[in-house]
Design a protein around this motif. Structure first.
Motif, short mmCIF file in Angstrom:
data_model
loop_
_atom_site.label_atom_id
_atom_site.label_comp_id
_atom_site.label_asym_id
_atom_site.label_seq_id
_atom_site.Cartn_x
_atom_site.Cartn_y
_atom_site.Cartn_z
N TRP A 259 0.83 -1.20 0.00
CA TRP A 259 0.00 0.00 0.00
C TRP A 259 0.87 1.26 0.00
O TRP A 259 1.89 1.33 0.68
CB TRP A 259 -0.89 0.02 1.24
CG TRP A 259 -1.92 1.11 1.21
CD1 TRP A 259 -3.16 1.05 0.63
CD2 TRP A 259 -1.79 2.43 1.74
NE1 TRP A 259 -3.80 2.25 0.79
CE2 TRP A 259 -2.99 3.12 1.46
CE3 TRP A 259 -0.78 3.10 2.43
CZ2 TRP A 259 -3.21 4.44 1.84
CZ3 TRP A 259 -0.98 4.42 2.81
CH2 TRP A 259 -2.19 5.08 2.52
N GLY A 260 0.42 2.26 -0.78
CA GLY A 260 1.12 3.54 -0.81
C GLY A 260 2.32 3.58 -1.73
O GLY A 260 2.99 4.61 -1.80
N ALA B 285 0.54 6.45 -9.49
CA ALA B 285 0.87 6.45 -10.91
C ALA B 285 2.37 6.41 -11.10
O ALA B 285 3.14 6.80 -10.23
CB ALA B 285 0.28 7.69 -11.58
N GLY B 286 2.79 5.94 -12.28
CA GLY B 286 4.20 5.90 -12.61
C GLY B 286 4.84 4.54 -12.43
O GLY B 286 6.07 4.42 -12.47
N ASP C 256 -6.83 15.08 3.41
CA ASP C 256 -5.56 15.54 2.84
C ASP C 256 -4.74 14.31 2.46
O ASP C 256 -3.94 13.81 3.26
CB ASP C 256 -4.81 16.41 3.85
CG ASP C 256 -3.60 17.09 3.23
OD1 ASP C 256 -3.09 16.61 2.20
OD2 ASP C 256 -3.15 18.12 3.78
N ALA C 257 -4.95 13.83 1.26
CA ALA C 257 -4.30 12.59 0.82
C ALA C 257 -2.78 12.74 0.81
O ALA C 257 -2.05 11.82 1.21
CB ALA C 257 -4.80 12.19 -0.56
N GLY C 258 -2.29 13.88 0.36
CA GLY C 258 -0.85 14.07 0.28
C GLY C 258 -0.18 13.95 1.63
O GLY C 258 0.84 13.25 1.79
N ALA D 102 0.43 12.04 -8.23
CA ALA D 102 0.47 10.65 -8.68
C ALA D 102 -0.43 9.74 -7.86
O ALA D 102 -0.65 8.58 -8.22
CB ALA D 102 1.91 10.13 -8.61
N LEU D 103 -0.98 10.25 -6.75
CA LEU D 103 -1.78 9.42 -5.87
C LEU D 103 -3.17 9.17 -6.43
O LEU D 103 -3.87 10.10 -6.84
CB LEU D 103 -1.91 10.08 -4.49
CG LEU D 103 -0.61 10.43 -3.76
CD1 LEU D 103 -0.93 11.07 -2.41
CD2 LEU D 103 0.25 9.18 -3.56
N ASN D 104 -3.58 7.90 -6.43
CA ASN D 104 -4.94 7.54 -6.80
C ASN D 104 -5.73 7.38 -5.50
O ASN D 104 -5.69 6.31 -4.87
CB ASN D 104 -4.92 6.24 -7.61
CG ASN D 104 -6.31 5.82 -8.10
OD1 ASN D 104 -7.33 6.16 -7.49
ND2 ASN D 104 -6.35 5.09 -9.20
#
Length: 212
Positions: free
Chosen positions: A9-10, A37-38, A105-107, A127-129
């Motif tokens: 995860w992450g 992503a990436g 706040d996902a970041g 890049a976070l989904n």
């Protein structure tokens, strides 16, 4: 020699990049779970002739998939700081809190997780989904693959780190047995990033021992 690698995860499959350089001549497929992503790979399955290598949640994902197959799911399993369920022993309230913070706040949430793992920022916030990350936290809360692990009819190798703040020593020992784990004194929860050569050496020794 064939390997299928599944990240946790992450992260994305780039967590394996340095480890792969220490697997000369091996055929390697990378499963991408879509959290970030990436990713350098995008395999979606684990053939029965491959050695499955999972990091953290990647092991739970492999075991969950194994439980849905009638035949042998893979040739052997390597757990790198993995488990057959996360909640419990980790309180589900902790993961529920992460899900709330992820929406707020996902970041910051994922950044704090990376720091707890023992690594710097793994990817930019863009890049976070977030939807997929939330789904993955749901897997951690609800998936229980203990029966699938107990039914495994293949060799198993477990690697862990003594300073892992995400999967404590007692948790690893409860899953894999206190005498069945190869320990690194350091590495946090990111052994493939911090000690890729050490991981690869154990994986290769394990793989060579399987050869007739």
């Amino acid at each position: 020699m064939r390997f299928v690698l599944v990240h946790g995860w992450g992260f994305h499959a780039g967590i394996w990049r340095d480890l792969i350089t220490h697997l000369p001549g091996a055929e390697v497929s990378l499963v991408d779970l879509g959290f970030v992503a990436g990713s350098p790979g995008g395999a979606s399955d684990c053939p029965s002739d491959a050695i499955a290598v999972g990091h953290s949640l990647g092991v739970l994902w492999l075991l969950q998939a194994a439980g849905q197959r009638a035949n042998r799911p893979f040739r052997a399993l390597v757990s790198v700081q993995g488990f057959d369920r996360f909640c419990p022993p980790i309180p589900s309230a902790r993961i529920a809190g992460m899900r709330r913070e992820l929406k707020r706040d996902a970041g910051a949430t994922v950044q704090a997780f990376w720091r707890a793992c023992g690594t710097d920022a793994f990817a930019p916030r863009g890049a976070l989904n977030i939807e997929r990350l939330d789904e993955g936290l749901g897997w951690l809360m609800h998936w229980d693959a203990r029966k699938a692990r107990a039914r495994l009819d293949c060799p198993v190798l477990a690697l862990a780190a003594s300073d892992d703040a995400i999967v404590p020593e007692a948790m690893s020992e409860g899953v894999w047995g206190g005498t069945n784990i190869h320990w690194s004194e350091t590495g946090g929860h990111v052994l493939p990033l911090r000690h890729p050569e050490w991981c690869a050496r154990h994986v290769l020794d394990f793989a060579h021992a399987l050869e007739p």
